[in-house]
Design an enzyme around this catalytic site. Structure first.
Site, short mmCIF file in Angstrom:
data_model
loop_
_atom_site.label_atom_id
_atom_site.label_comp_id
_atom_site.label_asym_id
_atom_site.label_seq_id
_atom_site.Cartn_x
_atom_site.Cartn_y
_atom_site.Cartn_z
N TRP A 173 -13.84 -11.02 -19.13
CA TRP A 173 -14.37 -10.28 -17.97
C TRP A 173 -13.42 -10.39 -16.78
CZ3 TRP A 173 -17.36 -6.87 -19.75
CH2 TRP A 173 -18.25 -7.15 -20.78
N ASP A 231 -17.93 -12.63 -9.58
CA ASP A 231 -18.76 -11.97 -10.59
C ASP A 231 -19.69 -13.05 -11.14
OD1 ASP A 231 -19.85 -10.93 -12.91
OD2 ASP A 231 -17.93 -10.47 -13.88
N LYS A 268 -28.09 -9.86 -17.68
CA LYS A 268 -27.87 -11.18 -18.27
C LYS A 268 -29.00 -12.14 -17.85
CE LYS A 268 -24.03 -9.82 -20.17
NZ LYS A 268 -22.88 -9.54 -19.33
C1 PLP Z 1 -21.61 -8.69 -19.26
C2 PLP Z 1 -20.65 -9.06 -18.19
C3 PLP Z 1 -19.93 -8.08 -17.48
C4 PLP Z 1 -20.05 -6.61 -17.76
O1 PLP Z 1 -21.26 -6.16 -17.29
P1 PLP Z 1 -21.70 -4.63 -17.45
O2 PLP Z 1 -22.92 -4.61 -16.61
O3 PLP Z 1 -21.95 -4.41 -18.91
O4 PLP Z 1 -20.61 -3.77 -16.95
C5 PLP Z 1 -19.07 -8.51 -16.49
N1 PLP Z 1 -18.91 -9.81 -16.20
C6 PLP Z 1 -19.59 -10.77 -16.87
C7 PLP Z 1 -19.37 -12.20 -16.51
C8 PLP Z 1 -20.47 -10.42 -17.88
O5 PLP Z 1 -21.14 -11.37 -18.55
#
Ligand code: PLP
Length: 356
Positions: free
Chosen positions: A102, A169, A193
């Site tokens: 990511w 993030d 998540k």
């Molecule tokens: C799943 C995830 C993403 C991507 O998220 P989307 O909403 O599918 O674009 C980005 N960063 C992390 C840490 C993730 O677990």
């Protein structure tokens, strides 16, 4: 419906109470005579939902004054670009810590807009630890971090000191433990998540840092535009915002983020304890960087794979197949996963040991 122990990495498990209220809202929201998904987002009931969702984030994370909470679309994957677009100056430079897939994707998007200085990376060892002790240059517009590496199973336990604004993030560990929001310029992540269903992305942004890049930013990518319209510049994702609101209410009823942390630590101790004790398994990451959210592990004897897979399937366990870039297994233990589900997995691991 038979009981499934859902260890999915995302979209994640949600509590049955939340699913039941969410499904009811599709038929009729409260006594409004309309389904949530057929009513105007400008109507009083939905405006109230959006308001509550924002306030719940503030309450759960003790968000200080001077920050705005937004619910947008595009996932964290668009967040990679939006964060750079709103914080990297025209002709600017940003620092990134590369802790996995990511982070890599975030770096790729930022490079479309300016210079990226990758100040630390654990790529040489397939991202099985969190780099520490690096220095952040003072001439960058911001430092970008990924708090929890969903795929590799590592988590930043202590955020680095930084003289520049920090963007993080937090897709896969938001609400799993307390966070000092005032240390960050921007926190963002996909809801699916640990917050709700797929379809909305949260942004917690420090107001005074917006509008300083000197760039022309398209409206839909401009956090200032969304802020000025209270996340309703265009039609918001009404259903994901509503379910996220329900999920946050559930967390508050359970005792808030401190209680989530207590439960998550209990689950992580139980599973990692077994991974370390049981000679048939081993963890794939540095012990001190282990994520309580996503535990990655492998069999020490690959020939037991067929038997183990049959056993956990029979026990009603779902979603523990590892990501292809790590292999083995990944057990995701988000807020709504009960300790009992982890116990079922641990029982299967012990059963395998007895049989092998
Ligand atoms: C799943 C995830 C993403 C991507 O998220 P989307 O909403 O599918 O674009 C980005 N960063 C992390 C840490 C993730 O677990």
């Amino acid at each position: 419906m038979s009981k499934v122990h859902n260890f999915s990495a995302g979209p994640c498990i949600l509590p049955p109470e939340v699913l039941s209220k969410a499904s009811q809202s599709v038929i009729e929201l409260g006594n409004h005579g309309l389904s949530l998904i057929e009513m105007s987002h400008r109507s009083a009931p939905f405006v109230e939902i959006m308001e509550k969702a924002r306030n719940h984030v503030k309450e759960l994370l003790n968000v200080p004054d001077g920050y705005t909470v937004l619910f947008l679309q595009g996932g964290a994957s668009l967040g990679f670009y939006i964060s750079a677009m709103n914080f990297m100056k025209e002709g600017g430079k940003a620092a990134y810590v590369d802790t996995g897939s990511w982070s890599n994707k975030a770096i790729k998007e930022a490079k479309l807009l300016g210079d990226v200085d990758v100040v630390a990376s654990s790529e040489e060892s397939n991202f099985n630890y969190i780099p520490k002790g690096y220095t952040v240059p003072s001439d960058v517009d911001y430092l970008h971090l990924t708090s929890n590496n969903t795929i590799f199973g590592t988590q930043i336990k202590e955020f680095p000191q930084s003289s520049v604004p920090v963007i993080c993030d937090m897709s896969s560990d938001i609400f799993s433990k307390p966070v000092n929001v005032s240390d960050f310029a921007l926190i963002y992540g996909g809801a699916q998540k640990n917050m709700g269903p797929a379809g909305t992305t949260f942004y917690i942004v420090k107001d005074e840092l917006l509008g300083k890049t000197g760039r022309k930013i398209p409206s839909m990518l401009n956090l200032e535009v969304h802020k000025s319209k209270d996340s309703m510049f265009n039609t918001p994702p009404v259903f994901p915002v509503y379910v996220s609101m329900l999920m946050m209410e559930w967390m508050m009823e359970q005792g808030g983020v401190p209680e989530m942390e207590r439960r998550n630590n209990a689950k992580a101790e139980l599973l990692y304890g077994e991974i370390d004790r049981n000679p048939l398994f081993k963890g794939t990451t540095a012990v001190e960087d282990r994520s309580p959210m996503n535990a990655t592990f492998v069999l020490t004897n690959e020939s037991l794979k067929g038997e183990f897979d049959t056993m956990w399937n029979a026990a009603g366990i779902s979603g523990i197949k590892g990501h292809r870039s790590v292999g083995g297994y990944r057990a995701s233990m988000y807020n709504a996963l009960p300790l009992e589900s982890v116990q079922v997995l641990v029982d299967v691991m012990q059963e395998l040991e007895r049989k092998a």
